[in-house]
Design a protein around this motif. Structure first.
Motif, short mmCIF file in Angstrom:
data_model
loop_
_atom_site.label_atom_id
_atom_site.label_comp_id
_atom_site.label_asym_id
_atom_site.label_seq_id
_atom_site.Cartn_x
_atom_site.Cartn_y
_atom_site.Cartn_z
N MET A 1 22.35 31.40 39.20
CA MET A 1 23.73 31.58 39.63
C MET A 1 23.89 32.94 40.29
SD MET A 1 27.21 31.34 37.34
CE MET A 1 28.81 31.59 38.09
N GLU A 2 24.53 32.96 41.46
CA GLU A 2 24.77 34.20 42.18
C GLU A 2 26.15 34.76 41.82
OE1 GLU A 2 22.71 35.83 44.17
OE2 GLU A 2 21.10 34.37 43.93
N PHE A 3 26.22 36.07 41.59
CA PHE A 3 27.49 36.71 41.27
C PHE A 3 27.85 37.69 42.38
CE2 PHE A 3 25.59 35.75 37.09
CZ PHE A 3 26.61 34.96 36.55
N ASN A 4 29.15 37.73 42.74
CA ASN A 4 29.57 38.70 43.74
C ASN A 4 29.78 40.07 43.08
OD1 ASN A 4 32.25 38.85 42.63
ND2 ASN A 4 32.83 37.02 43.79
N ASP A 5 30.08 41.07 43.89
CA ASP A 5 30.19 42.44 43.37
C ASP A 5 31.27 42.58 42.31
OD1 ASP A 5 28.17 43.21 45.05
OD2 ASP A 5 29.47 44.07 46.59
N LYS A 6 32.41 41.94 42.50
CA LYS A 6 33.50 42.04 41.54
C LYS A 6 33.12 41.37 40.22
CE LYS A 6 36.72 43.81 42.38
NZ LYS A 6 37.12 45.21 42.18
N GLN A 7 32.45 40.23 40.31
CA GLN A 7 31.99 39.55 39.09
C GLN A 7 30.99 40.41 38.33
OE1 GLN A 7 30.81 35.94 41.23
NE2 GLN A 7 32.07 34.73 39.83
N LEU A 8 30.07 41.04 39.08
CA LEU A 8 29.09 41.90 38.44
C LEU A 8 29.75 43.10 37.77
CD1 LEU A 8 26.16 41.91 41.04
CD2 LEU A 8 26.22 40.80 38.80
N GLN A 9 30.78 43.65 38.40
CA GLN A 9 31.52 44.77 37.82
C GLN A 9 32.13 44.36 36.48
OE1 GLN A 9 34.59 46.29 40.39
NE2 GLN A 9 35.63 47.37 38.74
N ILE A 10 32.70 43.17 36.43
CA ILE A 10 33.32 42.67 35.20
C ILE A 10 32.25 42.39 34.14
CG2 ILE A 10 34.61 40.74 34.19
CD1 ILE A 10 36.02 40.51 36.97
N ILE A 11 31.16 41.75 34.55
CA ILE A 11 30.08 41.42 33.61
C ILE A 11 29.48 42.69 33.00
CG2 ILE A 11 27.69 40.57 33.51
CD1 ILE A 11 28.54 38.38 35.52
N GLN A 12 29.23 43.69 33.83
CA GLN A 12 28.61 44.92 33.34
C GLN A 12 29.56 45.70 32.43
OE1 GLN A 12 27.49 46.58 37.11
NE2 GLN A 12 25.68 45.27 37.31
N THR A 13 30.84 45.65 32.73
CA THR A 13 31.83 46.28 31.86
C THR A 13 31.88 45.57 30.51
OG1 THR A 13 33.19 46.95 33.74
CG2 THR A 13 34.27 46.89 31.59
N ALA A 14 31.90 44.25 30.55
CA ALA A 14 31.92 43.46 29.32
C ALA A 14 30.68 43.74 28.47
CB ALA A 14 32.01 41.97 29.66
N GLU A 15 29.53 43.87 29.13
CA GLU A 15 28.28 44.15 28.42
C GLU A 15 28.39 45.43 27.60
OE1 GLU A 15 23.67 44.07 29.68
OE2 GLU A 15 24.93 45.41 30.87
#
Length: 209
Positions: A1-15
């Motif tokens: 699954m490919e994630f865009n920059d905004k999704q990655l920002q949210i994922i990394q924050t959640a992590e």
């Protein structure tokens, strides 16, 4: 699954928040506030906190599958060397992304969300299946033993690495390494684990003494 920059920002924050506060104690609002986005955006991209956690696992674990597939195709590298490369890459990821692996272990132990646990299991199965292909390639070339329990082999690595990382201060004290900084200790442990696991895998996979 490919994630865009905004999704990655949210994922990394959640992590980061999941590792610091725990999954149950972190709200979607907490994630939105730290990530600098609104709650609606998280709902739009992921639907729920559980689905966001699943996306985090997909992001961190999913890349392994592609890496192994590329290794299998590379005939310039021997089967055992490929396995050794994966060992070193796993060690590097655990040390660099320690908070993710903390989440992964903790949530599998305490989380009661069946959808989340199933998502983790499916991702692990996919990676184990690809590892199996690498092992089969070595078996066809007569380098690896015919009978190898891939799941137990992987559990040996994951369990050994994680237990060691969770008890670094015990390792430091036993070996009298008070003079080492955290980074120096991590580097030493990574080197020691690399030799230890490669030795175990060589014994598990090959007929060499």
């Amino acid at each position: 699954m490919e994630f865009n920059d905004k999704q990655l920002q949210i994922i990394q924050t959640a992590e980061t928040l999941f590792a610091d506060k725990g999954f149950g104690s972190t709200s979607v609002r907490d994630i939105a506030e730290v990530a600098g986005v609104n709650v609606a955006m998280i709902s739009y991209y992921f639907g729920s906190k559980e689905k966001l956690m699943e996306a985090l696992f997909e992001y961190r674990i999913g890349s392994v599958k592609m890496r192994i597939e590329n290794l299998i195709k590379d005939d310039s590298i021997g089967p055992l060397q490929k396995v050794n490369m994966l060992v070193d890459e796993h060690l590097e990821k655990v040390i660099q992304k320690e908070c993710f692996f903390k989440i992964m272990i903790t949530e599998q132990l305490i989380n009661k969300n069946s959808a989340l646990l199933n998502a983790v299991k499916e991702l692990k199965l996919k990676n184990a299946q690809v590892i199996s292909e690498l092992i089969k390639d070595g078996q066809k070339k007569g380098i690896f033993k015919k009978k190898v329990d891939v799941v137990l082999m992987l559990n040996t690595m994951v369990g050994t690495v994680w237990q060691t990382m969770m008890s670094k201060e015990y390792y430091r004290e036993f070996h009298k390494l008070d003079n080492l900084s955290e980074d120096e200790l991590n580097t030493l442990i990574k080197r020691k684990l690399s030799v230890h696991i490669k030795t175990l895998f060589k014994d598990i996979l090959t007929n060499e003494a």
